[in-house]
Design a protein around this motif. Sequence first.
Motif, PDB file in Angstrom:
ATOM      1  N   ASP A  95       0.823  -1.192   0.022  1.00 31.08           N
ATOM      2  CA  ASP A  95       0.063  -0.061  -0.163  1.00 31.08           C
ATOM      3  C   ASP A  95       0.904   1.335   0.034  1.00 31.08           C
ATOM      4  N   ALA A  96       0.745   2.046  -0.896  1.00 29.79           N
ATOM      5  CA  ALA A  96       1.451   3.284  -1.147  1.00 29.79           C
ATOM      6  C   ALA A  96       0.828   4.582  -0.620  1.00 29.79           C
ATOM      7  N   GLN A  97       1.350   5.364   0.099  1.00 25.50           N
ATOM      8  CA  GLN A  97       0.722   6.604   0.383  1.00 25.50           C
ATOM      9  C   GLN A  97       1.657   7.777  -0.036  1.00 25.50           C
ATOM     10  N   LEU A  98       1.034   8.740  -0.771  1.00 25.80           N
ATOM     11  CA  LEU A  98       1.866   9.782  -1.322  1.00 25.80           C
ATOM     12  C   LEU A  98       1.601  11.266  -0.440  1.00 25.80           C
ATOM     13  N   ALA A 151       6.788   9.803   0.367  1.00 26.81           N
ATOM     14  CA  ALA A 151       6.060   8.868   0.179  1.00 26.81           C
ATOM     15  C   ALA A 151       6.280   7.709   0.921  1.00 26.81           C
ATOM     16  N   VAL A 152       5.213   6.931   1.419  1.00 26.62           N
ATOM     17  CA  VAL A 152       5.578   5.934   2.137  1.00 26.62           C
ATOM     18  C   VAL A 152       4.860   4.642   1.642  1.00 26.62           C
ATOM     19  N   THR A 153       5.536   3.711   1.423  1.00 24.63           N
ATOM     20  CA  THR A 153       4.784   2.384   0.939  1.00 24.63           C
ATOM     21  C   THR A 153       4.991   1.264   1.962  1.00 24.63           C
ATOM     22  N   VAL A 154       4.003   0.676   2.296  1.00 20.62           N
ATOM     23  CA  VAL A 154       3.945  -0.347   3.336  1.00 20.62           C
ATOM     24  C   VAL A 154       3.585  -1.617   2.723  1.00 20.62           C
ATOM     25  N   GLN A 155       4.652  -2.720   3.033  1.00 24.14           N
ATOM     26  CA  GLN A 155       4.204  -4.128   2.490  1.00 24.14           C
ATOM     27  C   GLN A 155       4.128  -4.806   3.919  1.00 24.14           C
ATOM     28  N   VAL A 156       2.875  -5.336   3.978  1.00 23.72           N
ATOM     29  CA  VAL A 156       2.585  -6.097   5.291  1.00 23.72           C
ATOM     30  C   VAL A 156       2.451  -7.734   4.868  1.00 23.72           C
ATOM     31  N   LEU A 157       2.801  -8.574   5.803  1.00 21.17           N
ATOM     32  CA  LEU A 157       2.868  -9.801   5.731  1.00 21.17           C
ATOM     33  C   LEU A 157       2.088 -10.569   6.791  1.00 21.17           C
ATOM     34  N   GLY A 158       1.269 -11.350   6.426  1.00 15.70           N
ATOM     35  CA  GLY A 158       0.360 -11.936   7.675  1.00 15.70           C
ATOM     36  C   GLY A 158       0.209 -13.553   7.315  1.00 15.70           C
ATOM     37  N   GLU A 159      -0.212 -14.065   8.272  1.00 13.47           N
ATOM     38  CA  GLU A 159      -0.476 -15.816   8.038  1.00 13.47           C
ATOM     39  C   GLU A 159      -1.827 -16.074   8.262  1.00 13.47           C
ATOM     40  N   LEU A 160      -2.133 -17.291   7.603  1.00 11.95           N
ATOM     41  CA  LEU A 160      -3.322 -17.762   7.810  1.00 11.95           C
ATOM     42  C   LEU A 160      -3.366 -19.251   7.856  1.00 11.95           C
ATOM     43  N   PRO A 161      -4.412 -19.776   8.199  1.00  7.40           N
ATOM     44  CA  PRO A 161      -4.429 -21.057   8.617  1.00  7.40           C
ATOM     45  C   PRO A 161      -4.349 -21.925   6.959  1.00  7.40           C
TER      46      PRO A 161
END
Lengths: 312, 312
Positions: free
Chosen positions: B43-46, B126-136
């Motif tokens: 997700d990028a935010q400018l 600009a701030v670009t955040v990449q998130v990582l999650g887990e699922l069953p």
Amino acid sequence: MSDSLGEFEIIRRYFAPIGAADIGEDCAVLDCPADRRIALSIDAQLADVHFPAAAEPAAIAGRALRCALSDLAAEGARPLGFLVALSVPRAEPSWLESFAAGLADSARQCTAGALLGGDLTRGSLAVTVQVLGELPLHSPRFVRSAARAGDALYVSGTLGDAAGGLQLLQAAEPTGDPVAWQRELLSRYWRPEPRLALGQALRGVAHAVIDLSDGLLADLGQLARASNVCCELDSAKLPISTALRQLCDDPERLALSGGDDYELCFSAAPGAVPPSLVGVPCCCIGQVRAGEPQVLCAGVEQGEGEGGWRHF
Amino acid sequence: MSDSLGEFEIIRRYFAPIGAADIGEDCAVLDCPADRRIALSIDAQLADVHFPAAAEPAAIAGRALRCALSDLAAEGARPLGFLVALSVPRAEPSWLESFAAGLADSARQCTAGALLGGDLTRGSLAVTVQVLGELPLHSPRFVRSAARAGDALYVSGTLGDAAGGLQLLQAAEPTGDPVAWQRELLSRYWRPEPRLALGQALRGVAHAVIDLSDGLLADLGQLARASNVCCELDSAKLPISTALRQLCDDPERLALSGGDDYELCFSAAPGAVPPSLVGVPCCCIGQVRAGEPQVLCAGVEQGEGEGGWRHF
């Protein structure tokens, strides 16, 4: 056609055909490979900072992906896929079509895996690529701090070519159609080769590994500081292409200081690395010894080099 | 102090203390959790597109992370960590310190996991955040196309507050220190709550799930099109806060069209969702029926709403 093209229409038309099946969902989801670790890296490229804004969109996309993949190569990881955050001032169909085609093209050539997801915003032109790779669970990591006194220093490929290509690109007067050696240098700038197969082949062989993005002196300086060792270069051994020799009389300067080569630089036991590994030339350019963390060339301490890339 | 602060010094000073142990290496590496799938979003935010450039850096950082985490919430994923690509015009120590503190603060509050890695470049903010999650591994995914005729439509929390906060922020004349209800709306804009626990609690309950970033009408329109169903809203049921009612006479307009709430909107069997789940209020706002893919309100087809966010 115009800005009336909405975000979802853009994704549907240009990115869904080259993406994973679930593109357009909130997240990309992939199964964890068994007995593996995940390697991740993110790399942002801004127009007129990292590349000329007026460049071919296919070239911009390909270069952004290749540069990001180089971090996976330096980790010895095998790519699984990637995400792209793209910011563009306008939704221009022909631009977007070329960008997506360039992305798909380089993804295929570099075995980058699928486009897993992304983000599209309106703003000044910028491309942020996040790459995802896998590593064996129990393999030791390449870390910058692992160079040891007594190691030999190696680089892959040839050095300075991308900086040479950038010089051609920035030349005030275009000199007509580029000839073969010029095309070769330009290609090294636009289509750097992430050394993924080499990175994987170096597992268990190399100690410290970095990829050369900012220039040999700058990047090796980091390795020296992280490992608290002195890196001695033999400038006569720097691998320099015929093309670069045709460009200028002092190719060593670009080989030492020019950025954007995306070759791997690594330390390993002397003799542990053959002249060619998985088809990639590897060249011994110096050695690691105990001492002040610095880079020496002909016994003289080197700064980061005038041509090297300084982020700030 | 000045731009003489280099990239690595900035990382060492401001980001290494809040990051994972291997920050500064080429890649972030983490073990794959056994029997899990990985969820990823970027997700990028400018500046001046997604947030005012002159805002507090801590607020900019917190908001960027929270917005990115919301995609994990909509996937029902548990966060594992995140990467941040930051572009700033200058290396200003006080700005960077506040940014890093805001990032760490929101990461802790939202249980986002560790800052795994990042990228720092000089350019427009600009701030670009990449998130990582887990699922069953074997849990069915929430997909936008899973809404079924007969489902009830739900939203979490209250709607329109962030758009109300943005109105206050953009008010031509600042009216002195904000009072409680104004602070509440401003906080909803700057510190949206990614509904992570709710998203996980909805696994096995909800059919289609989206997070509300662009506005209820716009986002629900996507769900309707992806699922090929008609979504009928009962505007009398829209959850509206007392704070928003204090701001304006037509809060329903902002609740329908305002973006940036980052609440979850989801479809599920009627009665399957209690009024509060894991402490989060969930409100039935309408129903899904067979028919043209569209959003109806009081029987009238709705556009995406004037206040909704259009990326292009």
